[in-house]
Motif scaffolding. Sequence first.
Motif, PDB file in Angstrom:
ATOM      1  N   THR A 276      82.614  22.494  21.546  1.00 30.41           N
ATOM      2  CA  THR A 276      80.991  22.923  20.580  1.00 30.41           C
ATOM      3  C   THR A 276      80.089  22.610  21.130  1.00 30.41           C
ATOM      4  OG1 THR A 276      83.003  24.229  19.446  1.00 30.41           O
ATOM      5  CG2 THR A 276      80.439  24.471  18.810  1.00 30.41           C
ATOM      6  N   LEU A 277      80.128  21.218  20.774  1.00 31.28           N
ATOM      7  CA  LEU A 277      78.938  20.198  20.481  1.00 31.28           C
ATOM      8  C   LEU A 277      78.430  19.630  22.036  1.00 31.28           C
ATOM      9  CD1 LEU A 277      79.718  17.517  17.713  1.00 31.28           C
ATOM     10  CD2 LEU A 277      78.062  19.352  18.146  1.00 31.28           C
ATOM     11  N   ALA A 304      74.907  14.424  27.811  1.00 29.55           N
ATOM     12  CA  ALA A 304      75.854  15.032  26.690  1.00 29.55           C
ATOM     13  C   ALA A 304      76.384  14.429  26.263  1.00 29.55           C
ATOM     14  CB  ALA A 304      76.253  16.309  26.892  1.00 29.55           C
ATOM     15  N   ALA A 305      77.979  13.511  27.151  1.00 28.73           N
ATOM     16  CA  ALA A 305      78.471  12.426  26.761  1.00 28.73           C
ATOM     17  C   ALA A 305      78.220  11.384  25.953  1.00 28.73           C
ATOM     18  CB  ALA A 305      79.038  11.831  27.850  1.00 28.73           C
ATOM     19  N   ARG A 314      79.855  12.372  10.729  1.00 36.24           N
ATOM     20  CA  ARG A 314      79.124  12.978   9.400  1.00 36.24           C
ATOM     21  C   ARG A 314      78.631  13.647  10.486  1.00 36.24           C
ATOM     22  NH1 ARG A 314      76.655   8.867   5.144  1.00 36.24           N
ATOM     23  NH2 ARG A 314      75.621   8.085   6.111  1.00 36.24           N
ATOM     24  N   TYR A 315      77.320  13.505  11.171  1.00 36.40           N
ATOM     25  CA  TYR A 315      76.430  13.821  11.710  1.00 36.40           C
ATOM     26  C   TYR A 315      76.837  14.722  13.066  1.00 36.40           C
ATOM     27  CZ  TYR A 315      72.937  14.179  15.638  1.00 36.40           C
ATOM     28  OH  TYR A 315      72.344  15.239  15.619  1.00 36.40           O
ATOM     29  N   ALA A 316      78.139  14.306  13.782  1.00 35.57           N
ATOM     30  CA  ALA A 316      79.002  14.896  14.586  1.00 35.57           C
ATOM     31  C   ALA A 316      79.714  16.837  13.709  1.00 35.57           C
ATOM     32  CB  ALA A 316      80.380  14.773  14.905  1.00 35.57           C
ATOM     33  N   GLN A 321      78.055  22.352  12.307  1.00 27.51           N
ATOM     34  CA  GLN A 321      78.166  23.129  11.028  1.00 27.51           C
ATOM     35  C   GLN A 321      76.873  23.959  11.521  1.00 27.51           C
ATOM     36  OE1 GLN A 321      78.324  21.379   7.511  1.00 27.51           O
ATOM     37  NE2 GLN A 321      80.570  21.748   6.788  1.00 27.51           N
ATOM     38  N   ASP A 322      75.825  22.945  11.705  1.00 27.57           N
ATOM     39  CA  ASP A 322      74.258  23.840  11.624  1.00 27.57           C
ATOM     40  C   ASP A 322      74.338  24.757  13.016  1.00 27.57           C
ATOM     41  OD1 ASP A 322      71.091  23.166  11.215  1.00 27.57           O
ATOM     42  OD2 ASP A 322      71.056  23.191  13.199  1.00 27.57           O
ATOM     43  N   ILE A 323      74.986  24.570  14.089  1.00 22.81           N
ATOM     44  CA  ILE A 323      74.722  25.609  15.263  1.00 22.81           C
ATOM     45  C   ILE A 323      75.897  26.592  14.697  1.00 22.81           C
ATOM     46  CG2 ILE A 323      74.032  23.349  16.610  1.00 22.81           C
ATOM     47  CD1 ILE A 323      76.608  23.352  18.044  1.00 22.81           C
ATOM     48  N   SER A 324      76.572  26.558  14.308  1.00 22.49           N
ATOM     49  CA  SER A 324      78.444  27.580  14.329  1.00 22.49           C
ATOM     50  C   SER A 324      78.199  28.359  13.452  1.00 22.49           C
ATOM     51  CB  SER A 324      79.705  27.215  14.328  1.00 22.49           C
ATOM     52  OG  SER A 324      79.371  25.555  15.255  1.00 22.49           O
ATOM     53  N   ILE A 325      77.765  28.103  11.872  1.00 21.85           N
ATOM     54  CA  ILE A 325      77.407  28.714  11.107  1.00 21.85           C
ATOM     55  C   ILE A 325      76.500  29.504  10.371  1.00 21.85           C
ATOM     56  CG2 ILE A 325      78.183  28.500   8.514  1.00 21.85           C
ATOM     57  CD1 ILE A 325      79.895  26.239   8.915  1.00 21.85           C
TER      58      ILE A 325
END
Length: 331
Positions: A276-277, A304-305, A314-316, A321-325
Amino acid sequence: MTVRERTELLEEQILSPYATLSKKTRGRDRPEEECEMRTPFQRDRDRIIHCKAFRRLKHKTQVFLSPEGDHYRTRLTHTLEVAQIARTIARGLLLNEDLTEAISLGHDLGHTPFGHAGERVLNELCEHGFRHNEQSVRVVEKLENEGRGLNLTHEVRDGILCHTSGTQAQTPEGRIVRLADKIAYINHDIDDAVRAGVLSERDIPGHITSVLGTRRSVRIDTLVKSVIRASGGAEIRMEEHIFPLFLELRQFMFQKVYLNPYAKKEEEKVPFLIKTLFEYAKNPAHLPPDLREIAEREGTERAAADFIAGMTDRYAVVLFQDISIPKSWDH
């Protein structure tokens, strides 16, 4: 005579004929004026310690993802343990401790979040694969210091690149780090697995512990002494009666911990998160400015890599969460 020149003279007088002398370094890609106080390898060590990628290691997984408790290893504490073991071996063999330490401190700078689980996913996603040792070199050559890199010496970069399986490092100091890395992670991973209740020291086969030792500190001591006794010239190795037991202990850890479904159950969530990231980061608009430039020069996949490999666990999670929820509407 400067402090650096005095140190270089002492190296010539004290170190083994096989040691890599600071004054005989193959140098840096960009020539620099010599420091009055520090040798080139000492400067490399300091640059690594002060770089951002080194600080991020404290929030990157070693084996257990997001463990509850302050005493589990992180990628940073692993790195420090490797440096301690490697320096002890280098000292015992009269090799260059400063070079050994610099390689040790830099060997995992490019490691992904979520340990080798994250590395495996990126390796599948990237067209040309992804290997953390190569990424560590990329960090010190291109990504740190606003794209200028750390301009480390050839010997340190070679040791970082060759600390995993495959091509051996060109220096005996680099070959020490390769072995010290394995000695460190096998033994501290046993310690963490015992703490997590995944295994007991008594589970380790008796014919291994009867020779290597029944406690972590004893095993490390046995292995380090074995390397110092068996190594000769530029060859770094363990004694013939010790090395097979060490390999057997490593295989035991793969069976009981590294591939244990209970210990690694949270890793099942890593592929979806990383994928996703990765798709999110392939849009240059989502990248920081320095990585947008890399996207233009080397492609969005490369950028991206780099972005994901530099993330802490924790940043990941926070970004995922920020882009998915969905967020509540705040009018």
